[in-house]
Each structure stands twice: as C-alpha cells, then as structure tokens.
Write an enzyme that holds these catalytic residues in place. Structure first.
Site, PDB file in Angstrom:
ATOM      1  N   HIS A 117       0.838  -1.206   0.000  1.00 18.97           N
ATOM      2  CA  HIS A 117       0.000   0.000   0.000  1.00 18.97           C
ATOM      3  C   HIS A 117       0.873   1.257   0.000  1.00 18.97           C
ATOM      4  O   HIS A 117       2.020   1.211   0.441  1.00 18.97           O
ATOM      5  CB  HIS A 117      -0.814   0.114   1.297  1.00 18.97           C
ATOM      6  CG  HIS A 117      -1.616  -1.079   1.669  1.00 18.97           C
ATOM      7  ND1 HIS A 117      -2.978  -1.105   1.567  1.00 18.97           N
ATOM      8  CD2 HIS A 117      -1.259  -2.281   2.172  1.00 18.97           C
ATOM      9  CE1 HIS A 117      -3.435  -2.276   2.007  1.00 18.97           C
ATOM     10  NE2 HIS A 117      -2.407  -3.013   2.380  1.00 18.97           N
ATOM     11  N   THR A 155       0.416   4.993   1.955  1.00 19.42           N
ATOM     12  CA  THR A 155      -0.414   5.404   3.094  1.00 19.42           C
ATOM     13  C   THR A 155      -1.476   6.435   2.726  1.00 19.42           C
ATOM     14  O   THR A 155      -2.476   6.562   3.419  1.00 19.42           O
ATOM     15  CB  THR A 155       0.459   6.009   4.203  1.00 19.42           C
ATOM     16  OG1 THR A 155       1.153   7.140   3.656  1.00 19.42           O
ATOM     17  CG2 THR A 155       1.460   4.994   4.734  1.00 19.42           C
ATOM     18  N   GLU A 202       2.568  -0.898   4.530  1.00 21.84           N
ATOM     19  CA  GLU A 202       2.211   0.473   4.152  1.00 21.84           C
ATOM     20  C   GLU A 202       3.485   1.284   3.954  1.00 21.84           C
ATOM     21  O   GLU A 202       4.370   1.278   4.812  1.00 21.84           O
ATOM     22  CB  GLU A 202       1.367   1.138   5.250  1.00 21.84           C
ATOM     23  CG  GLU A 202      -0.042   0.596   5.382  1.00 21.84           C
ATOM     24  CD  GLU A 202      -1.044   1.275   4.450  1.00 21.84           C
ATOM     25  OE1 GLU A 202      -0.638   2.177   3.677  1.00 21.84           O
ATOM     26  OE2 GLU A 202      -2.226   0.896   4.513  1.00 21.84           O
ATOM     27  N   HIS A 236      -2.649  -3.218  -3.232  1.00 24.66           N
ATOM     28  CA  HIS A 236      -4.011  -3.056  -2.736  1.00 24.66           C
ATOM     29  C   HIS A 236      -4.991  -2.881  -3.897  1.00 24.66           C
ATOM     30  O   HIS A 236      -6.095  -3.404  -3.887  1.00 24.66           O
ATOM     31  CB  HIS A 236      -4.070  -1.859  -1.777  1.00 24.66           C
ATOM     32  CG  HIS A 236      -5.247  -1.886  -0.864  1.00 24.66           C
ATOM     33  ND1 HIS A 236      -5.540  -0.856  -0.010  1.00 24.66           N
ATOM     34  CD2 HIS A 236      -6.225  -2.816  -0.669  1.00 24.66           C
ATOM     35  CE1 HIS A 236      -6.646  -1.160   0.667  1.00 24.66           C
ATOM     36  NE2 HIS A 236      -7.074  -2.341   0.272  1.00 24.66           N
ATOM     37  N   ASP A 261      -3.879   2.343  -4.661  1.00 25.48           N
ATOM     38  CA  ASP A 261      -2.511   2.221  -4.139  1.00 25.48           C
ATOM     39  C   ASP A 261      -1.894   0.861  -4.451  1.00 25.48           C
ATOM     40  O   ASP A 261      -2.606  -0.120  -4.532  1.00 25.48           O
ATOM     41  CB  ASP A 261      -2.465   2.525  -2.631  1.00 25.48           C
ATOM     42  CG  ASP A 261      -3.359   1.627  -1.789  1.00 25.48           C
ATOM     43  OD1 ASP A 261      -4.499   1.395  -2.193  1.00 25.48           O
ATOM     44  OD2 ASP A 261      -2.892   1.156  -0.744  1.00 25.48           O
TER      45      ASP A 261
HETATM   46 ZN   LIG Z   1      -4.186   0.475   0.761  1.00 29.66          ZN
END
Ligand SMILES: [Zn+2]
Length: 270
Positions: free
Chosen positions: A73, A75, A138, A176, A186
C-alpha cells in the site's frame, strides 16, 4: 552499605520506566493485552462453537497458519508519524504489519501471525478474506510522489525476509489496487513494480516486440486467470494499466499493445 544495595533497584526502576514511556507506551500496553487474549483463545480446546458432537482428542502434530500473500500500500498520508497515529487509534479501524518511512525506517506494528485490518473488502482469485492470509505493508507516500530509494531498499530487504520465512510464492506479492479494483489505487503509478519483480517479488512482462497475440485471445478471461475480480472489468483494466504501464488511463480500453503485455503475463500463469 545500604546505599549500595539500593542502587541496582534504582537502575532497574529507571530502565523499566524509560522503556515504558514514549508516545506509544499506552498503545503498546493495549497491544500486549489484546495479544494475551488471543493466546488464551488459541489455548482453548475445543473452541466453544467448533465441536458439535463427539469427544476432543488433541493431535500432537500442528503449527501456526502462515501468511501466503503480501499486500503493498501507499499510506495516502503526509508523514510516517501520522500513519503510526492512525494505526494506534482504535476508532480508525485500520492497521498494517509494517510501515516504511521515507528515510527507510521500518516500523513493525503487528506479529506476522496475526490479522491486520489492511485489505478491506477485497478479492483475489476466489480468496475473499485477504486479511487472514496476508501481510500488509504500508509505505509512507501520498500517492502522487516517487518513492524514496531508502524506502525501496528497505522494502526489498523486508520482502526477502518474508518470502523466505513463510514460503510466499513470487506471484503473491501484489498491490491493494489489485485486490480492490475501483475502490483503491494504491500503491499507484509511481510504485516500482518492475524493480520488485526483478528481485523476485510479483510478476512483470518481458519484451513484447515479437509477441503475437492469438486471434481468439480472451483478455477479460486472462485478467481473471491472473487473479482479478472481474465484477467491474473497466476498473480492472484501469488498474492493469496503472500497474503494468504506469499510466492513469480513464478509457478502460485494451489496445493491441496492452493485449501483448497482458498475454505475456497470462502465459506465465498457464
Ligand atoms: Zn491500501
């Protein structure tokens, strides 16, 4: 003499309390309490709702379930500190196993065997509970800026460790947006997927100059075979272009050049 005896306990007192201070002292305490509750649950045999009839005979041969995917991901926030705060605030209801800051610092926030709340409503193949089978990473990035060299370097080290520790397949390092097309973008167009694939994390396409796509090639079926949930095929095509061509293309049309790329990816799944 008395003073000398008193000294070690003072030192212990200082060490104990300095370790338990800092901005995350109280949330670390909460973490420990929650982990203890789950440990208790694991010890319970049989679970309250799992044995309908019959007797309990505990097997002697078992271990813990392992993560089989890594979800990457960005953030979408403006600092690492902001993200740490979000993930230690109960009302946010989101978390990840790891957070990587712009300077390459890795914050480990959850034991890899536990379930983070990072994937949300998502699907990959027929897997609809990605949180239960994945590690969430993340990376501090607002979605509209390049990732730093330090972040990518730390990420590659972390991925190598995870791949080895849990035997995660190369194709199971995904973003993601892959598992939630139309809902998430993302890690977005700046993310260096090719560099990751070169190191053995995720799949990438090779030179398509001499690729001939068969006339009966079914693009949508190929995307499904790669893993995408085809409920919203236009969103999947946009995701595909964002990831494999690093472009934001609203048209959702696969050109011949796009199909060549898809075909080379698809053939690695056959
Ligand atoms: Zn995400």
């Amino acid at each position: 003499m008395k003073k000398i005896l008193f000294f070690p306990s003072v030192i212990f007192f200082i060490i104990f309390f300095s370790c338990n201070r800092g901005p995350y002292a109280s949330t670390n305490k909460t973490y420990k309490k929650q982990a203890k509750q789950f440990a208790k649950l694991i010890e319970t045999a049989p679970l309250k709702d799992s044995l309908v009839t019959g007797s309990w005979v505990g097997t002697t041969n078992f271990n813990l379930r392992k993560p089989n995917f890594v979800i990457i991901h960005h953030t979408a926030q403006n600092s690492c500190e902001q993200t740490l705060k979000t993930f230690t605030t109960a009302k946010s209801q989101v978390s990840a196993h790891y957070v990587i800051c712009k300077d390459g610092t890795i914050h480990h926030m959850l034991n890899d065997y536990l379930r983070a709340w990072q994937a949300g409503v998502s699907k990959w193949g027929n897997n609809t509970d990605i949180n239960s089978s994945s590690i969430g990473i993340e990376i501090d990035n607002n979605g509209f800026e390049p990732f730093t060299d330090e972040q990518v370097s730390s990420l590659l080290t972390l991925l190598a460790t995870l791949k080895k520790a849990y035997g995660i397949p190369t194709a199971n390092f995904i973003g993601h947006e892959d598992i939630a097309p139309g809902r998430k973008v993302d890690p977005n167009v700046y993310f260096p997927w090719r560099k990751l694939a070169d190191s053995g994390f995720g799949i990438w396409w090779s030179d398509t100059t001499n690729v001939t796509v068969p006339v009966d090639f079914n693009s949508l079926q190929a995307l499904r075979i790669v893993g995408y949930d085809m409920k919203d095929s236009a969103a999947v095509i946009r995701t595909f272009k964002r990831k494999y061509e690093q472009v934001e293309d609203k048209s959702a049309i696969l050109t011949d050049a796009d199909k060549k790329i898809l075909y080379t990816l698809y053939t690695s799944f056959r």
